[in-house]
Each structure stands twice: as structure tokens, then as C-alpha cells.
Write a protein that holds these residues in place. Structure first.
Motif, PDB file in Angstrom:
ATOM      1  N   ARG A 108      83.047  14.293  66.754  1.00  0.00           N
ATOM      2  CA  ARG A 108      81.973  15.147  66.219  1.00  0.00           C
ATOM      3  C   ARG A 108      81.188  15.664  67.414  1.00  0.00           C
ATOM      4  NH1 ARG A 108      80.660  16.398  60.603  1.00  0.00           N
ATOM      5  NH2 ARG A 108      79.167  17.957  61.169  1.00  0.00           N
ATOM      6  N   ASP A 109      81.223  16.956  67.687  1.00  0.00           N
ATOM      7  CA  ASP A 109      80.574  17.562  68.847  1.00  0.00           C
ATOM      8  C   ASP A 109      79.803  18.788  68.360  1.00  0.00           C
ATOM      9  OD1 ASP A 109      80.046  19.282  71.070  1.00  0.00           O
ATOM     10  OD2 ASP A 109      81.660  18.362  72.207  1.00  0.00           O
ATOM     11  N   ALA A 110      78.483  18.681  68.359  1.00  0.00           N
ATOM     12  CA  ALA A 110      77.635  19.752  67.818  1.00  0.00           C
ATOM     13  C   ALA A 110      77.819  21.064  68.579  1.00  0.00           C
ATOM     14  CB  ALA A 110      76.176  19.330  67.836  1.00  0.00           C
ATOM     15  N   LYS A 125      83.680  32.222  64.298  1.00  0.00           N
ATOM     16  CA  LYS A 125      84.034  32.497  62.910  1.00  0.00           C
ATOM     17  C   LYS A 125      83.107  33.572  62.314  1.00  0.00           C
ATOM     18  CE  LYS A 125      84.611  30.162  58.463  1.00  0.00           C
ATOM     19  NZ  LYS A 125      83.489  30.071  57.566  1.00  0.00           N
ATOM     20  N   CYS A 148      82.407  27.303  67.711  1.00  0.00           N
ATOM     21  CA  CYS A 148      83.463  27.681  66.762  1.00  0.00           C
ATOM     22  C   CYS A 148      82.884  28.442  65.565  1.00  0.00           C
ATOM     23  CB  CYS A 148      84.234  26.449  66.301  1.00  0.00           C
ATOM     24  SG  CYS A 148      85.265  25.738  67.616  1.00  0.00           S
ATOM     25  N   HIS A 149      81.726  28.009  65.081  1.00  0.00           N
ATOM     26  CA  HIS A 149      81.102  28.723  63.963  1.00  0.00           C
ATOM     27  C   HIS A 149      80.642  30.116  64.391  1.00  0.00           C
ATOM     28  CE1 HIS A 149      81.354  25.690  60.892  1.00  0.00           C
ATOM     29  NE2 HIS A 149      80.831  24.779  61.706  1.00  0.00           N
ATOM     30  N   LEU A 209      80.457  22.088  70.306  1.00  0.00           N
ATOM     31  CA  LEU A 209      81.784  22.601  69.985  1.00  0.00           C
ATOM     32  C   LEU A 209      81.777  23.254  68.603  1.00  0.00           C
ATOM     33  CD1 LEU A 209      84.695  22.701  71.099  1.00  0.00           C
ATOM     34  CD2 LEU A 209      85.096  20.529  69.949  1.00  0.00           C
ATOM     35  N   GLU A 210      81.165  22.605  67.645  1.00  0.00           N
ATOM     36  CA  GLU A 210      81.064  23.167  66.295  1.00  0.00           C
ATOM     37  C   GLU A 210      80.283  24.472  66.305  1.00  0.00           C
ATOM     38  OE1 GLU A 210      79.598  20.363  63.401  1.00  0.00           O
ATOM     39  OE2 GLU A 210      80.959  18.806  64.120  1.00  0.00           O
ATOM     40  N   HIS A 211      79.190  24.511  67.052  1.00  0.00           N
ATOM     41  CA  HIS A 211      78.358  25.713  67.108  1.00  0.00           C
ATOM     42  C   HIS A 211      79.156  26.892  67.674  1.00  0.00           C
ATOM     43  CE1 HIS A 211      74.786  28.180  67.541  1.00  0.00           C
ATOM     44  NE2 HIS A 211      75.142  28.409  68.787  1.00  0.00           N
TER      45      HIS A 211
END
Length: 193
Positions: A33-35, A45, A41-42, A37-39
Motif C-alpha cells: 500500500r503506497d499512497a 487514470k 496512478c489515479h 504510487l496510488e496518487h
């Protein structure tokens, strides 16, 4: 599920610029879970879902940031110290002149980096250090500044001004202008008539 792919070329270039020896060998971390990395990628998207409204520089900048984050956080390779450096004043002037001369066209990070004689990753980092803004923000501010000037000083239609600052539609221009200024172009223009 969101699947993001980064080319080996981008990973190798960012690896070279950040001192990571190729090839990229990821550390395996199941259920990670990597905030950040998620940010990233989002953001990619959201840009794709908005039909790439911000132009190629934004997507390319996100890809470089994603590659740098992956290398920094999840590389099993030993990394040496990052290269330091900047943009020579004359190279920075050439890049800024190019941006200002081509605001009506899509601007690519690779082209801007080439003008500066740097890799895309190094250019984005050094450009931000030199100007205080990432390349995308600099380009957007230049486009909005030109649009404001044209709205104040010309009688061109909103559509013509949109094309002159690199927007492919009036609605895209209205959206960018409102986000940057808090006003729509017609309301802004009415203040100066």
C-alpha cells in the motif's frame, strides 16, 4: 483494477538520471500500500478519462514521476548518488522562447528536454528548480497569460483565442481558464470593454 505500464526506455533513462544501474530489479512486496504510487496512478487514470485534457506534457511528467518513485522506493539495485546539475541560462531561455513561440501547439516534454540538451527526467527536475514550476504548470500559466492578454487587447472570438493558446475546443479552453482565473473568458473580457 488499474494497469499501468512504463516502457523499459523510460525506466532506463530515469534510472540513468537517478543513478540506478539497469536493469530495474523490483523488490517484491506483496499487498503493498503506497499512497504516492496510488496518487500518481489515479492522476494518470483521471487524465485518460478526461481525454488527455492537459496535453502530453502532463502525462509524460506523471510517467517520469512514477518511474522515479518506483526506482527510488522499490529497486533492488544499488544506486549511486544522483547527478546534480541545472539548466544553463541560455538553454533555459531557449526552452522558454520555444514554449512562448509554440503555445498554439501540443508541447511534448521530450521536445523541451531536447532543446535543453537534457533527459526528460533531468529536464523536469532542473526546470522546476530553475523556474519554481514544473514544465506543465509553466506552460499552462503561459497559455493563460497569453489568453488574458488576447481577451483584453483583441476582438478575436473565444474560439480563435482557444486555438491560439493550444486548446482544441472552446469548452476545454473555458475549463482551463476558469480553473486558472476563477472566471470564464467572456466574463473576463467584459471587465475590459
Amino acid at each position: 483494477v488499474l494497469v499501468v505500464s512504463i516502457s523499459q526506455h523510460v525506466m532506463a533513462q530515469v534510472g540513468f538520471d537517478t543513478g540506478h544501474s539497469p536493469p530495474f530489479k523490483p523488490l517484491l512486496r506483496p499487498y503493498l500500500r503506497d499512497a504516492q504510487l496510488e496518487h500518481l496512478c489515479h492522476a494518470l487514470k483521471a487524465e485518460a478519462e478526461s481525454n488527455y485534457v492537459s496535453g502530453p506534457v502532463y502525462g509524460e511528467s506523471l510517467a517520469l514521476a512514477l518511474a522515479a518513485h518506483l526506482l527510488r522506493q522499490y529497486s533492488a539495485n544499488d544506486s549511486s548518488s544522483s547527478q546534480k546539475g541545472g539548466i544553463a541560462p541560455q538553454a533555459l531561455r531557449r526552452v522558454i522562447d520555444y514554449i512562448e513561440s509554440n503555445l498554439d501547439a501540443p508541447l511534448r516534454l521530450a521536445s523541451l528536454a531536447g532543446i535543453a540538451g537534457l533527459s526528460q527526467y533531468r529536464f523536469a527536475h532542473n526546470f522546476r528548480s530553475a523556474t519554481g514550476l514544473p514544465p506543465l504548470q509553466f506552460v499552462l500559466r503561459a497559455r493563460i497569460a497569453r489568453a488574458e492578454r488576447m481577451l483584453r487587447e483583441t476582438n478575436l472570438s473565444i474560439q480563435e483565442i482557444a486555438y491560439a493558446v493550444g486548446c482544441q475546443s472552446r469548452s476545454h479552453f473555458n475549463s482551463l481558464f476558469r480553473r486558472a482565473t476563477g472566471s470564464i473568458p467572456t466574463a473576463y473580457r467584459s471587465l475590459f470593454q
